[in-house]
Design a protein around this motif. Structure first.
Motif, short mmCIF file in Angstrom:
data_model
loop_
_atom_site.label_atom_id
_atom_site.label_comp_id
_atom_site.label_asym_id
_atom_site.label_seq_id
_atom_site.Cartn_x
_atom_site.Cartn_y
_atom_site.Cartn_z
N GLY A 1 -10.01 -0.21 3.84
CA GLY A 1 -10.96 0.14 4.40
C GLY A 1 -11.80 -0.69 5.34
N GLY A 2 -12.08 -1.87 5.01
CA GLY A 2 -12.63 -2.77 5.73
C GLY A 2 -12.00 -3.61 6.87
N ASP A 3 -10.89 -3.71 6.71
CA ASP A 3 -10.02 -4.47 7.43
C ASP A 3 -8.73 -3.95 8.12
N LEU A 4 -8.69 -3.48 9.33
CA LEU A 4 -7.65 -2.50 10.07
C LEU A 4 -6.38 -3.32 9.85
N LYS A 5 -6.31 -4.69 9.79
CA LYS A 5 -4.93 -5.46 9.92
C LYS A 5 -4.65 -5.23 8.47
N VAL A 6 -5.12 -5.15 7.32
CA VAL A 6 -4.68 -4.96 6.05
C VAL A 6 -4.30 -3.49 6.06
N ALA A 7 -5.00 -2.59 6.41
CA ALA A 7 -4.48 -1.41 6.37
C ALA A 7 -3.19 -1.13 6.82
N LEU A 8 -2.89 -1.53 8.14
CA LEU A 8 -1.50 -1.55 8.76
C LEU A 8 -0.65 -2.12 7.82
N GLY A 9 -0.75 -3.32 7.28
CA GLY A 9 0.14 -3.94 6.44
C GLY A 9 0.59 -3.13 5.22
N LEU A 10 -0.37 -2.33 4.85
CA LEU A 10 -0.16 -1.40 3.43
C LEU A 10 0.44 -0.25 3.99
N LEU A 11 0.44 0.19 5.34
CA LEU A 11 1.33 1.31 5.68
C LEU A 11 2.92 0.99 5.45
N ASP A 12 3.41 -0.28 5.22
CA ASP A 12 4.45 -0.81 5.16
C ASP A 12 4.85 -0.90 3.79
N LEU A 13 4.03 -0.63 2.65
CA LEU A 13 3.98 -0.72 1.24
C LEU A 13 5.48 -0.51 0.78
N ARG A 14 5.68 -1.38 -0.10
CA ARG A 14 7.23 -0.93 -0.60
C ARG A 14 7.39 -1.58 -2.14
N HIS A 15 8.02 -0.87 -3.12
CA HIS A 15 7.75 -1.18 -4.53
C HIS A 15 9.01 -2.34 -4.65
N LEU A 16 8.49 -3.25 -5.49
CA LEU A 16 9.57 -4.53 -5.86
C LEU A 16 9.72 -4.44 -7.21
N ALA A 17 8.60 -4.33 -8.19
CA ALA A 17 8.81 -4.57 -9.55
C ALA A 17 7.53 -4.06 -10.46
N GLY A 18 7.72 -3.58 -11.48
CA GLY A 18 6.48 -3.23 -12.37
C GLY A 18 6.22 -1.77 -12.33
N ASP A 19 5.23 -1.25 -12.29
CA ASP A 19 4.67 0.20 -12.46
C ASP A 19 4.88 0.80 -11.20
N SER A 20 6.00 1.45 -11.02
CA SER A 20 6.40 2.17 -9.85
C SER A 20 5.54 3.54 -9.67
N ASN A 21 4.98 4.12 -10.60
CA ASN A 21 4.02 5.08 -10.43
C ASN A 21 2.64 4.63 -9.75
N LEU A 22 2.24 3.20 -10.21
CA LEU A 22 1.06 2.79 -9.70
C LEU A 22 1.34 2.70 -7.96
N THR A 23 2.58 1.86 -7.88
CA THR A 23 3.03 1.88 -6.24
C THR A 23 2.78 2.99 -5.50
N LEU A 24 3.48 4.19 -6.18
CA LEU A 24 3.51 5.63 -5.53
C LEU A 24 2.20 6.06 -5.39
N ARG A 25 1.07 5.89 -6.09
CA ARG A 25 -0.22 6.26 -6.33
C ARG A 25 -0.91 5.48 -4.95
#
Length: 765
Positions: free
Chosen positions: A116-140
């Motif tokens: 919410g505070g950094d546009l570059k962080v927001a853009l990076g998170l639009l490409d978020l992809r699960h690697l390991a761990g809790d897949s439901n957390l990644t989906l949320r």
């Protein structure tokens, strides 16, 4: 230094690249290997299956790893989970593998706050992809990221627009940079990422197939660049083009450059089109519902305006209306709105060929398009991308994506031509034939790309095109003459003395009518402004206009049967207190530099003394004129510097005159050159003086060194004219014997030889 830093520093020098062939399939395989590495490291670190997840973001999240790419990863966790133990163990195996990490640890709340505070962080998170761990957390988290991006899109897109524009202004355009940046430049991979983010807002859409093809091809190029350089880099160094040509199957380095520039143009075109649509959406007020079909406003036969874009009316039939494509393009450019890409594609596909010669309506529509101003740029790009330009002007293929040989140009030849049309469009009220001016602007560089001098090669092509589009024979002659002589005024004004009768005669022999001269002045200004800001300075503009006025006076005198008009000698107010040996200095500020006026009782070497003082201050001299006024030597120096202190300059001149300061060694260091100088006598350039043309690396002090050498030969410098062509200076000196008059052939050869020897002594070895 901490343990983590020691690990990173110890392995930086031996970090291997993520191996793989340079192809889309190998990029995927490279990413799969990185995914397996991360998943294994997470498992070995005891990463839990609930409450914590390792995710990829940015380019890694998009599965676009190049051979030496970083791994952008985020260890994200629920607020009530402490990931410290996992984080402590997770990163070491990844560092030990040789991978370069860009990593962070955040809770879901911290991640949301950062986005919410950094546009570059927001853009990076639009490409978020699960690697390991809790897949439901990644989906949320992914669901929240996209929902929040869409919810706040109208508030955040203006900021993204500003950041994008700032990056473009800082880096430049991929299609035109001499050392292109494949990622950050306009039309680069960063723009492709931004386009993906724009689509994710659900406010606009893009031509996905075209974008994906260009993006993948550019990713292939980046993979090759990494592999050739042996390191992570997005910049294509000049020495890399030969290797890229071999790897991409291009015929040679030039063909490889054209390929890369064309990819940049495609992405840039899609980006410009999409941002225009974003601007239109943001300009609309929010309403709960919108009409399902936008209203059509008829603006020309067969052409309508809908939702800020030019489209075709339902009744339009391109196959039966060959002028429709030019009519639609002109309307879009004049209104500075989009020519809808689908509309342009349909016109390219269905339009009938124009008859030869073109009907008057077609020629007028072309002139309207070319004279439309800034709206031309995006419309012309759309016409190019859809193949319309190739149909209307097959000769355009000669210059498309062609790099300029001169460093003074900021664009490729084709883009420079479009920019020249834009600049010429602002000057059409100054000429009697705007149509001729605009077509000449379009064709002035059409001869480039061959071995023949481009203005010579371009003239017959321009005449052929002008005939085809329906100009009358006398108008064809005008277009041809303008293309043939479009460099005449700028080259003559900056390298010859405009007050020398031979200079004016040389121009008047080639430009024989006031109408042609008026058009040529406008074309010269448009061409220079389109090249770069430095190419049309106040100084250059003044020289060109002064030469044009002199030439016009000569042409009018010829037409009336009178003799050529006499130009009065230049005069400046003479200081009352000038004493023998004292040089009075005045400095006045001009729009883009300073004007230095020096007055002294006439004596040998006075011009060299002033030039030396300017060189000591490292003042770049753009031009100088010197003459006798009564018994005084007057010189006026045009410089690119501002804030010159007249008192300091006066003191330095006095120190040089009195022998307290010997600037020769300092000037010789400044003038050190990489290339051997050229010094040529130009006997045809003047009947009253001898003209020496000096070509060498552009360095402060060249004028001073030449003036000193000539003074020691008892040769007087009447005027000096300095022109910079990229890294090379072309300095022209009008010289006379001390008793006035041109030098004899032997004396001219002697002067040229001495100047050449002195400058050659400064060449780096």
């Amino acid at each position: 230094m901490g343990l983590r830093d020691r690990h990173r520093g110890a392995r930086a020098h031996r970090r291997p690249r993520l191996l793989g062939d340079l192809s889309a399939a190998e990029r995927a395989a490279r990413t799969d290997r990185a995914d397996a590495l991360c998943a294994r490291a997470y498992a070995d670190a005891g990463g839990p299956d609930v409450g914590t997840a390792l995710v990829a973001v940015g380019g890694y999240g998009r599965r676009e790893l190049a051979p030496y790419s970083d791994l952008d990863v985020l260890l994200v966790h629920d607020p009530d989970v402490d990931p410290a133990a996992v984080a402590e163990l997770l990163w070491y195996p990844l560092w030990d593998s040789g991978a370069k990490l860009d990593h962070a640890v955040r809770s879901t709340e911290e991640t949301m706050a950062a986005a919410g505070g950094d546009l570059k962080v927001a853009l990076g998170l639009l490409d978020l992809r699960h690697l390991a761990g809790d897949s439901n957390l990644t989906l949320r988290l992914r669901t929240w990221v996209f929902a929040e991006w869409r919810r706040t899109a109208r508030e955040r897109l203006p900021e993204l627009r500003r950041l994008t524009r700032a990056r473009h202004e800082l880096v430049g355009e991929l299609a035109h940079l001499s050392v292109p940046d494949l990622k950050e430049s306009e039309g680069g991979l960063r723009d492709a990422v931004v386009l993906k983010a724009l689509v994710a807002t659900w406010l606009v859409d893009v031509a996905h197939t075209d974008l994906d093809l260009a993006r993948r091809a550019l990713l292939d190029v980046r993979d090759h660049v990494h592999d050739l350089a042996g390191r992570a880099t997005d910049r294509v160094a000049p020495e890399a083009w030969d290797g890229l040509a071999q790897r991409t199957g291009a015929a040679d380095a030039v063909a490889a450059q054209v390929h890369v520039r064309d990819l940049g143009r495609r992405i840039d075109h899609i980006s410009r089109t999409t941002w225009r649509r974003v601007d239109a959406v943001l300009a609309q007020e929010r309403v709960p519902t919108r009409p399902r079909r936008p209203a059509l406003e008829r603006v020309a036969p067969g052409v309508a305006l809908a939702a800020g874009e030019i489209v075709l009316e339902a009744s339009a039939r391109p196959a039966h209306d060959p002028v429709l494509v030019l009519r639609a393009a002109a309307e879009a450019a004049e209104r500075d709105v989009l020519l809808a890409p689908a509309t342009a594609a349909r016109l390219a596909r269905e339009s009938a060929d124009l008859p030869v010669p073109w009907p008057e309506e077609a020629r007028q529509a072309l002139v309207r398009l070319l004279a439309s101003g800034r709206g031309l740029l995006d419309v012309w790009s759309t016409l190019e991308e859809t193949g319309v330009v190739a149909r209307l002007l097959p000769e355009w293929a000669r210059i498309r994506n062609l790099p300029h040989a001169s460093a003074i140009h900021r664009f490729t030849v084709d883009r420079h031509v479009v920019e020249t049309c834009i600049e010429a469009g602002a000057l059409i009220r100054n000429v009697a034939r705007p149509d001729v001016l605009m077509v000449a602007a379009l064709l002035h560089d059409i001869g480039k790309g061959g071995l023949t001098e481009h203005s010579v090669a371009g003239e017959p092509i321009a005449r052929e095109v002008a005939t085809r589009i329906g100009f009358a024979p006398d108008e064809v002659d005008l277009v041809g003459d303008l293309v043939r002589w479009h460099l005449l005024l700028s080259e003559t004004a900056t390298t010859r003395d405009p007050d020398d009768p031979a200079t004016v005669e040389a121009v008047a022999e080639r430009i024989t009518s006031p109408e042609t001269l008026s058009l040529l002045v406008a074309l010269t200004e448009a061409d220079a402004r389109a090249a770069s800001a430095k190419a049309w300075s106040t100084w250059r503009a003044g020289l060109v206009r002064h030469l044009a006025r002199r030439t016009l006076a000569t042409l009018l005198a010829r037409a009336s049967g009178a003799s050529a008009p006499r130009v009065p000698d230049s005069e400046v107010p003479l200081p009352a207190d000038v004493r023998e040996g004292v040089v009075e200095i005045e400095v006045s500020e001009v729009a883009d530099g300073s004007r230095v006026t020096a007055v002294a009782l006439d004596r040998k070497g006075v011009l060299a003394d002033v030039a030396a003082a300017l060189a000591v201050q490292k003042v770049a001299v753009r031009g100088a004129r010197a003459w006798l006024q009564d018994s005084y030597a007057v010189s006026v120096w045009e410089t690119a510097a501002s804030g010159i202190d007249a008192a300091v300059l006066r003191q330095q001149v006095a120190a040089i005159v009195e022998g307290r300061l010997d600037p020769r060694e300092r000037i010789a260091r400044q003038v050190r050159s990489r290339r051997a100088p050229s010094v040529v006598v130009r006997p045809e350039a003047s009947t009253t003086a001898t003209v020496l043309e000096v070509r060498t690396d552009d360095r402060p002090g060249v004028v001073a060194m030449v003036c000193r050498t000539l003074a020691e030969l008892d040769v007087s410098v009447r005027s000096a004219h300095i022109s910079t062509l990229g890294p090379q200076a072309v300095d022209v000196f009008y010289v006379q014997e001390e008793s006035a008059g041109a030098l004899s052939e032997a004396r001219a050869a002697q002067a040229a030889h001495h100047v050449r020897e002195v400058l050659a002594g400064t060449v780096e070895t």
